[in-house]
Enzyme design. Structure first.
Site, PDB file in Angstrom:
ATOM      1  N   ASP A  35      -2.045   0.978   2.621  1.00  0.00           N
ATOM      2  CA  ASP A  35      -2.970   0.071   3.321  1.00  0.00           C
ATOM      3  C   ASP A  35      -3.517  -1.002   2.385  1.00  0.00           C
ATOM      4  O   ASP A  35      -4.426  -1.740   2.741  1.00  0.00           O
ATOM      5  CB  ASP A  35      -4.104   0.827   4.020  1.00  0.00           C
ATOM      6  CG  ASP A  35      -4.631   2.006   3.231  1.00  0.00           C
ATOM      7  OD1 ASP A  35      -5.495   2.726   3.775  1.00  0.00           O
ATOM      8  OD2 ASP A  35      -4.195   2.222   2.083  1.00  0.00           O
ATOM      9  N   ASP A  84      -4.109   4.556  -2.476  1.00  0.00           N
ATOM     10  CA  ASP A  84      -4.539   4.129  -1.143  1.00  0.00           C
ATOM     11  C   ASP A  84      -5.649   3.076  -1.285  1.00  0.00           C
ATOM     12  O   ASP A  84      -6.378   3.055  -2.280  1.00  0.00           O
ATOM     13  CB  ASP A  84      -5.075   5.357  -0.379  1.00  0.00           C
ATOM     14  CG  ASP A  84      -5.352   5.060   1.089  1.00  0.00           C
ATOM     15  OD1 ASP A  84      -4.483   5.338   1.912  1.00  0.00           O
ATOM     16  OD2 ASP A  84      -6.452   4.516   1.374  1.00  0.00           O
ATOM     17  N   HIS A 139      -9.680  11.926   2.067  1.00  0.00           N
ATOM     18  CA  HIS A 139     -11.124  11.873   2.310  1.00  0.00           C
ATOM     19  C   HIS A 139     -11.726  13.258   2.560  1.00  0.00           C
ATOM     20  O   HIS A 139     -12.946  13.403   2.586  1.00  0.00           O
ATOM     21  CB  HIS A 139     -11.448  10.960   3.499  1.00  0.00           C
ATOM     22  CG  HIS A 139     -11.087   9.522   3.253  1.00  0.00           C
ATOM     23  ND1 HIS A 139     -11.596   8.783   2.209  1.00  0.00           N
ATOM     24  CD2 HIS A 139     -10.224   8.707   3.896  1.00  0.00           C
ATOM     25  CE1 HIS A 139     -11.091   7.568   2.236  1.00  0.00           C
ATOM     26  NE2 HIS A 139     -10.242   7.492   3.235  1.00  0.00           N
ATOM     27  N   HIS A 164      -8.394   2.931   0.176  1.00  0.00           N
ATOM     28  CA  HIS A 164      -9.725   3.544   0.252  1.00  0.00           C
ATOM     29  C   HIS A 164      -9.904   4.608  -0.836  1.00  0.00           C
ATOM     30  O   HIS A 164      -8.949   5.329  -1.145  1.00  0.00           O
ATOM     31  CB  HIS A 164      -9.922   4.203   1.625  1.00  0.00           C
ATOM     32  CG  HIS A 164      -9.731   3.259   2.771  1.00  0.00           C
ATOM     33  ND1 HIS A 164      -8.512   3.090   3.403  1.00  0.00           N
ATOM     34  CD2 HIS A 164     -10.594   2.403   3.373  1.00  0.00           C
ATOM     35  CE1 HIS A 164      -8.648   2.193   4.370  1.00  0.00           C
ATOM     36  NE2 HIS A 164      -9.887   1.748   4.383  1.00  0.00           N
TER      37      HIS A 164
END
Ligand SMILES: NCCCNCCCCCC(O)(O)C(F)(F)F
Ligand SMILES: [Zn+2]
Length: 345
Positions: A286, A197, A161, A199
Site C-alpha cells: 500500500d 507496509d 496491527h 502503515h
C-alpha cells in the site's frame, strides 16, 4: 519460490468499515488475494500449495488465550443475539477507564476490550479465515524449517496491527509474529522482522518490544498524520531487554522511492548488524502511488528494487502478505518484490 495460499480467505469479507462517519465497503476485500495469486501463477514464480494444519498452539504462543477464545466464539454469540450484519465495536476503554480491570461479560463490552478500532469487522466466516491465514504463514515457515531459503505466505486477512489480545486495522492474528515465534521455538537465536507496509505494524512492535531475540524495523506513514496514529514514532526503540531492537522510520505523506529507500538502506544495515538466523518481511504494498487509502508514491519498478535490496542481506527470508488496496496493481507490485528478491525480474 513456494507460495502458500488458502481459499478460506474468501470466508472473510467485511461488508462495511466506518470511515469518515460513514459505513463504506471494506478495502480489505477477497479480490486482493485473488489478484496476487493470479500474478504468482502468471509469472510462474513457483509451486502454490494449500496450508497444512498446525493447530492453535503456535497461535497461542503469540496471542492471549482469552482473546483467541473470544474470536472463536464471537460470531455465534452475535448471531444468537439476533444480528446478521458485521460485528463492529462501539465502546472502547479509553484513558483512565479500567483497561486491565474486569473484562465485561456483555458481548459489546468484550468486543471493545479486544478491538482498538472499528476496522476489523467480524463476520460468520472470519474465524475460519483468520485461522487459515495463520496456517498459511506457518506452512510457509515450515517449508523453510525443512531447508528452503525463502517462501511466500499469501495471507489474507493480514496481521501486523493485531497485538497479543487485540484486533484492528483489518487484522486479527499477527501472522508475521506467529512465524517469528515459530522460528525461535525451532531454535533460531535471533529473527528480524522488516515491515514495509505503508502503515506501522503496531501489533508486531508491541509483541516483541521488550525482547532482544527479535529486531523489528518498520518504514511507514508518520503516525502524526497517518493510521494507526498512536504508535510508530522514531523514539520508540524498545524497552528493557528490548532496548535498541526496535527501529521505526516514520515518513511524510508524498514520500517516493528516494526517501523510502534511504530508510530501507538504514534498516537493512541494522538488520545486517543484528545477524539474524531468519528475516520475516511484512509485505504490504500500500506504499504504491495509486493506493486508495495511502499517501506514498512508490511505483511498480520500485518493488523490484525493494526485493533486490532485501536479497542483498543474504538471509533466509519469509514473505508474509499484509496490505495493499490498489487491487489492479497489487499482484504486480507484490510479485515484483518476490521476483526482485530472486533476481528474476
Ligand atoms: N482514515 C484512516 C483509515 C485507516 N483505515 C485502516 C487502515 C488499515 C490498514 C491495514 C494494513 O494495510 O496496514 C494491513 F496491512 F494491516 F492490512
Ligand atoms: Zn497497510
Amino acid at each position: 519460490m513456494l507460495t502458500v495460499y488458502s481459499d478460506d480467505h474468501r470466508l472473510h469479507f467485511g461488508q462495511s468499515e466506518l470511515v469518515d462517519g460513514k459505513l463504506q465497503p471494506c478495502f480489505e476485500m477477497p479480490s486482493r488475494a485473488d489478484t496476487v495469486l493470479a500474478r504468482v501463477r502468471h509469472q510462474e514464480i513457483g509451486e502454490v500449495i494449500e496450508p497444512k494444519d498446525f493447530g492453535l498452539e503456535p497461535i497461542l504462543r503469540v496471542h492471549d488465550a482469552a482473546y483467541v477464545a473470544f474470536l472463536k466464539g464471537a460470531w455465534a454469540r452475535w448471531a444468537a443475539e439476533g444480528h446478521s450484519c458485521d460485528m463492529l465495536p462501539s465502546t472502547f476503554p479509553a484513558r483512565r477507564l479500567r483497561r486491565d480491570g474486569p473484562i465485561p461479560t456483555a458481548l459489546h463490552g468484550q468486543l471493545g476490550h479486544y478491538c482498538f478500532d472499528t476496522e476489523a469487522p467480524i463476520t460468520a466466516g472470519t474465524w475460519q479465515a483468520v485461522y487459515s491465514s495463520a496456517q498459511v504463514a506457518l506452512t510457509a515457515q515450515d517449508h523453510m524449517r525443512q531447508g528452503a531459503n525463502t517462501a511466500f505466505a499469501l495471507c489474507r486477512p493480514p496481521g501486523h496491527h493485531a497485538g497479543s489480545d487485540f484486533m484492528g486495522g483489518y487484522c486479527f492474528f499477527n501472522n508475521a509474529a506467529i512465524v517469528t515465534q515459530a522460528f525461535l521455538d525451532q531454535g533460531a537465536k535471533r529473527v528480524a522482522i522488516l515491515d514495509v507496509d505503508y502503515h506501522h505494524g503496531n501489533g508486531t512492535q508491541e509483541l516483541f518490544y521488550e525482547r532482544s531475540d527479535v529486531l523489528f524495523a518498520s518504514i511507514h506513514g508518520d503516525p502524526l498524520v497517518e493510521y494507526p496514529y498512536y504508535l510508530g514514532h522514531a523514539d520508540e526503540r524498545g524497552e528493557g531487554e528490548g532496548a535498541g531492537f526496535n527501529h521505526n522510520y516514520p515518513l511524510p505523506h508524498g514520500t517516493g522511492w528516494d526517501g523510502w529507500s534511504a530508510a530501507l538502506d538504514d534498516a537493512c544495515r541494522k538488520i545486517a548488524a543484528y545477524a539474524p538466523d531468519a528475516l520475516v518481511i511484512s509485505l504490504g504494498v500500500d506504499t504504491y502511488k495509486d493506493d486508495p487509502i495511502s499517501k506514498f508514491k512508490l511505483d511498480s519498478p520500485d518493488y523490484i528494487r525493494m526485493g533486490q535490496r532485501i536479497a542483498a542481506l543474504g538471509l533466509p527470508t519469509l514473505f508474509i502478505m499484509e496490505g495493499g488496496y490498489a487491487v489492479e496493481a497489487i499482484g504486480v507490485n507484490a510479485v515484483n518484490v518476490l521476483q526482485g528478491y530472486e533476481g528474476a525480474a
